[in-house]
Write an enzyme that holds these catalytic residues in place. Structure first.
Site, PDB file in Angstrom:
ATOM      1  N   ARG A  64      29.992  45.580  58.493  1.00 58.72           N
ATOM      2  CA  ARG A  64      29.839  44.116  58.470  1.00 58.72           C
ATOM      3  C   ARG A  64      31.154  43.440  58.849  1.00 58.72           C
ATOM      4  NH1 ARG A  64      29.344  41.752  53.926  1.00 58.72           N
ATOM      5  NH2 ARG A  64      28.482  39.883  54.846  1.00 58.72           N
ATOM      6  N   HIS A 114      21.877  24.711  53.769  1.00 59.97           N
ATOM      7  CA  HIS A 114      21.039  25.591  52.936  1.00 59.97           C
ATOM      8  C   HIS A 114      19.872  24.779  52.368  1.00 59.97           C
ATOM      9  CE1 HIS A 114      20.102  28.872  50.225  1.00 59.97           C
ATOM     10  NE2 HIS A 114      19.918  27.963  49.286  1.00 59.97           N
TER      11      HIS A 114
HETATM   12  C1  GRF Z   1      17.114  25.777  57.820  1.00 62.29           C
HETATM   13  O1  GRF Z   1      16.298  25.226  56.816  1.00 62.29           O
HETATM   14  C2  GRF Z   1      18.344  26.417  57.236  1.00 62.29           C
HETATM   15  O2  GRF Z   1      18.863  25.741  56.153  1.00 62.29           O
HETATM   16  C3  GRF Z   1      17.781  27.740  56.806  1.00 62.29           C
HETATM   17  O3  GRF Z   1      16.969  28.125  57.874  1.00 62.29           O
HETATM   18  C4  GRF Z   1      16.440  26.957  58.493  1.00 62.29           C
HETATM   19  C5  GRF Z   1      16.760  27.036  59.964  1.00 62.29           C
HETATM   20  O4  GRF Z   1      15.983  26.128  60.685  1.00 62.29           O
HETATM   21  N1  GRF Z   1      18.816  28.677  56.477  1.00 62.29           N
HETATM   22  P1  GRF Z   1      16.237  25.873  62.233  1.00 62.29           P
HETATM   23  O5  GRF Z   1      16.403  27.240  62.906  1.00 62.29           O
HETATM   24  O6  GRF Z   1      17.457  25.033  62.372  1.00 62.29           O
HETATM   25  O7  GRF Z   1      14.999  25.174  62.700  1.00 62.29           O
END
Ligand code: GRF
Length: 202
Positions: A64, A114
């Site tokens: 990683r 998030h």
């Molecule tokens: C968002 O809700 C982000 O917070 C989560 O995954 C989603 C991604 O959506 N981790 P997008 O690819 O921007 O449509």
């Protein structure tokens, strides 16, 4: 003008919101590059806008940490992350935990969006976990990334009332309706200096 490197794994609707915002000459940030850990459909949004993209797959690295180093180098090649004008790395739907070395390299100029009201429901299944817990309110958090999982300092949040009987995808879509403008606005505030990122991510 704040230079952004945006990292995605999926459909990239948050990326698309940033791309649209950056079309406005008055928006104080520009996207220098978009990276992913996979063949994310959302990379097409960047390509359509003529913005350089790259994919750095974890499976092509031995660890990683090494993956993080390759990802960091790809970002730095596009002028983000070093020197007096380091810009900002935006994790906008990157479904990977960034390794500690990567976080140290860019912190605090490294933010994430998030889909929950942190510190509640960290991790990859935030919307599902909120529903399973019977939460009546959830939302979205934009925060600085530190070495933990969704534990860095909270910058901005917006909340959503959970509707009775709604599915994970319905709730996530409603969260994303708030998430996109919140991310665009948070990046604006960082670029304009009204929102100062806490040193060392803490
Ligand atoms: C968002 O809700 C982000 O917070 C989560 O995954 C989603 C991604 O959506 N981790 P997008 O690819 O921007 O449509």
């Amino acid at each position: 003008m704040l230079k952004l490197a945006v990292l995605i794994s999926g459909g990239g609707s948050n990326l698309q919101a940033l791309l649209r915002a950056a079309e406005d000459p008055d928006y104080p940030a520009r996207i220098a590059c978009v990276g992913s850990d996979t063949d994310a459909p959302g990379l097409a949004h960047a390509e359509a806008a003529g913005i350089p993209t790259f994919i750095v797959r974890p499976r092509d690295s031995d660890s990683r940490e090494e993956w993080g180093q390759v990802l960091a180098a790809a970002i730095q090649e596009h002028g983000v992350g070093s020197g007096p004008d380091p810009g900002l790395v935006v994790s906008a739907g990157l479904m990977r935990i960034l390794p500690a070395g990567f976080v140290r390299e860019f912190s605090p100029n490294l933010i994430n969006t998030h889909p929950a009201l942190l510190p509640d429901f960290p991790g990859a299944h935030a919307v599902r976990d909120a529903l399973a817990a019977g939460a009546t309110e959830t939302g979205v958090t934009v925060h600085v990334i530190d070495e933990g999982v969704d534990t860095g300092p909270v910058l901005r949040q917006a909340s959503v009332t959970v509707r009775h009987g709604e599915s994970e995808s319905e709730l996530h879509e409603r969260i994303k309706e708030l998430e996109r403008p919140l991310l665009v606005q948070t990046v604006r505030e960082i670029a304009e200096g009204g929102l100062v990122l806490p040193p060392n991510g803490g």
